[in-house]
Design a protein around this motif. Structure first.
Motif, PDB file in Angstrom:
ATOM      1  N   PHE A   1       0.830  -1.205   0.000  1.00 47.01           N
ATOM      2  CA  PHE A   1       0.000   0.000   0.000  1.00 47.01           C
ATOM      3  C   PHE A   1       0.866   1.257   0.000  1.00 47.01           C
ATOM      4  O   PHE A   1       0.628   2.189  -0.787  1.00 47.01           O
ATOM      5  N   VAL A   2       1.877   1.296   0.850  1.00 48.73           N
ATOM      6  CA  VAL A   2       2.727   2.481   0.939  1.00 48.73           C
ATOM      7  C   VAL A   2       3.542   2.655  -0.333  1.00 48.73           C
ATOM      8  O   VAL A   2       3.691   3.777  -0.842  1.00 48.73           O
ATOM      9  N   PHE A   3       4.072   1.558  -0.868  1.00 49.15           N
ATOM     10  CA  PHE A   3       4.849   1.644  -2.110  1.00 49.15           C
ATOM     11  C   PHE A   3       4.000   2.191  -3.251  1.00 49.15           C
ATOM     12  O   PHE A   3       4.474   3.008  -4.053  1.00 49.15           O
ATOM     13  N   GLU A   4       2.756   1.735  -3.337  1.00 44.62           N
ATOM     14  CA  GLU A   4       1.905   2.189  -4.437  1.00 44.62           C
ATOM     15  C   GLU A   4       1.457   3.634  -4.235  1.00 44.62           C
ATOM     16  O   GLU A   4       1.316   4.383  -5.212  1.00 44.62           O
TER      17      GLU A   4
ATOM     18  N   MET B   1       4.966  12.829   1.358  1.00 44.82           N
ATOM     19  CA  MET B   1       5.571  11.505   1.237  1.00 44.82           C
ATOM     20  C   MET B   1       6.575  11.246   2.352  1.00 44.82           C
ATOM     21  O   MET B   1       6.695  10.117   2.851  1.00 44.82           O
ATOM     22  N   ILE B   2       7.298  12.271   2.754  1.00 43.96           N
ATOM     23  CA  ILE B   2       8.242  12.106   3.862  1.00 43.96           C
ATOM     24  C   ILE B   2       7.492  11.789   5.148  1.00 43.96           C
ATOM     25  O   ILE B   2       7.896  10.920   5.933  1.00 43.96           O
ATOM     26  N   ILE B   3       6.382  12.474   5.372  1.00 46.95           N
ATOM     27  CA  ILE B   3       5.593  12.227   6.580  1.00 46.95           C
ATOM     28  C   ILE B   3       5.002  10.823   6.559  1.00 46.95           C
ATOM     29  O   ILE B   3       5.040  10.090   7.562  1.00 46.95           O
TER      30      ILE B   3
ATOM     31  N   ALA C   1       4.780   5.381   8.532  1.00 48.28           N
ATOM     32  CA  ALA C   1       4.543   3.982   8.167  1.00 48.28           C
ATOM     33  C   ALA C   1       5.755   3.096   8.399  1.00 48.28           C
ATOM     34  O   ALA C   1       5.602   1.898   8.614  1.00 48.28           O
ATOM     35  N   GLN C   2       6.951   3.675   8.363  1.00 47.90           N
ATOM     36  CA  GLN C   2       8.152   2.853   8.478  1.00 47.90           C
ATOM     37  C   GLN C   2       8.186   2.086   9.790  1.00 47.90           C
ATOM     38  O   GLN C   2       8.474   0.893   9.817  1.00 47.90           O
TER      39      GLN C   2
ATOM     40  N   GLU D   1       7.995  -2.955  12.628  1.00 51.86           N
ATOM     41  CA  GLU D   1       7.512  -3.669  13.803  1.00 51.86           C
ATOM     42  C   GLU D   1       6.644  -4.865  13.407  1.00 51.86           C
ATOM     43  O   GLU D   1       6.732  -5.940  14.006  1.00 51.86           O
ATOM     44  N   GLY D   2       5.812  -4.686  12.393  1.00 49.55           N
ATOM     45  CA  GLY D   2       4.956  -5.787  11.949  1.00 49.55           C
ATOM     46  C   GLY D   2       5.757  -6.938  11.390  1.00 49.55           C
ATOM     47  O   GLY D   2       5.491  -8.102  11.693  1.00 49.55           O
ATOM     48  N   ILE D   3       6.762  -6.628  10.568  1.00 51.36           N
ATOM     49  CA  ILE D   3       7.590  -7.685   9.997  1.00 51.36           C
ATOM     50  C   ILE D   3       8.379  -8.397  11.092  1.00 51.36           C
ATOM     51  O   ILE D   3       8.518  -9.626  11.089  1.00 51.36           O
TER      52      ILE D   3
END
Length: 293
Positions: free
Chosen positions: A212-215, A271-273, A278-279, A284-286
């Protein structure tokens, strides 16, 4: 007691001693230099956006004369807020459709066993080798036949059919899930869509978040498709709007590069925000999924 505390602290920090500082110093220096190299262009962009017209291309990172009116002029000369709103709508639509469609296809390749599965998956991956220029004209003719040229639909609707890269990414994640979970759900009478919705999706949230974030980022930075399909200024996305700003105030225009720099900063900050927010959740999820495995 003291030794126990030291051992406990080491176990909480990952079970290994980081060693003396002088051993880590070369890595820290390399990371610091890399950070400077990657952040310098953005720092320069911010500095240039705060300079008057005659000082924009100077190398000084600290402006001698700060001109905050550049950002006010951007909003006066161009409908930046409308362009950003269009980018948000298109980005969310593109990210949502490609995440769902790619996840469905990836789950099919990961769960089902059928003859020719690997060959078919290889053909899907082979589509990534096709340059966008090869399919540009045929895709345009299709949208033109549907009467959707001049609308924002072509900017996101192609994602309904998924993306080969995201299908590969999600398939690899689905393959790491225990198959016993799916088999147990099948015994309880769960259908295939139920397996996808109740088991695969909840367990693959980190991978879905990455897609989602990449797209979102890819859609936000996309200039080619808006250039091809959009003619109405009110429908412009932020990259297409920046192109019109450059045409007006940059090359062949009035050479107001300070306004262009200010508009670029405004377009870059969201995009920076998003990435900064999201990072942490993605990592943490991974990490959580890795500990479960």
């Amino acid at each position: 007691m003291g030794n126990d505390r030291v051992a406990g602290a080491r176990s909480q920090s990952g079970g290994r001693d980081q060693g003396p500082f002088w051993k880590r110093a070369p890595y820290l220096i390399v990371l610091a230099l890399a950070s400077v190299v990657f952040t310098y262009p953005f720092v320069w962009l911010i500095s240039a956006s705060l300079k008057p017209r005659t000082e924009v291309f100077g190398n000084a990172l600290i402006p001698r004369n700060v001109q905050l009116s550049n950002f006010a002029d951007v909003w006066d000369y161009a409908p930046v807020l409308a362009w950003m709103s269009n980018s948000v709508v298109v980005g969310i639509a593109a990210a949502t459709t490609v995440t769902i469609s790619s996840a469905l296809v990836a789950f099919g390749f990961a769960y089902f066993r059928f003859p020719g599965r690997n060959v078919l998956f290889g053909l899907v991956l082979a589509t990534m080798m096709l340059p966008q220029a090869v399919t540009m004209i045929p895709v345009y003719l299709i949208w033109n036949k549907l009467g959707l040229v001049g609308t924002q639909v072509p900017l996101w609707a192609q994602n309904i059919f998924g993306s080969a890269f995201y299908i590969f990414l999600l398939r690899q994640f689905f393959l790491s899930l225990p198959r016993e979970l799916f088999e147990a759900a099948r015994v309880d009478g769960c259908g295939f869509l139920g397996l996808f919705r109740r088991i695969a999706l909840p367990l693959s949230r980190p991978a879905l978040a990455i897609v989602f974030v990449f797209e979102i980022q890819a859609s936000w930075d996309d200039l080619l498709r808006p250039l091809i399909y959009l003619q109405d200024t009110s429908l412009f996305t932020i990259p297409r709007g920046l192109k019109s700003v450059i045409d007006t105030f940059g090359q062949g225009g009035e050479q107001h590069w300070e306004i262009i720099m200010a508009a670029s900063v405004i377009a870059t900050l969201p995009m920076i925000i998003i990435f900064a927010v999201a990072q942490r959740h993605i990592i943490e999820g991974i990490a959580t999924q890795g500990r479960k495995g």
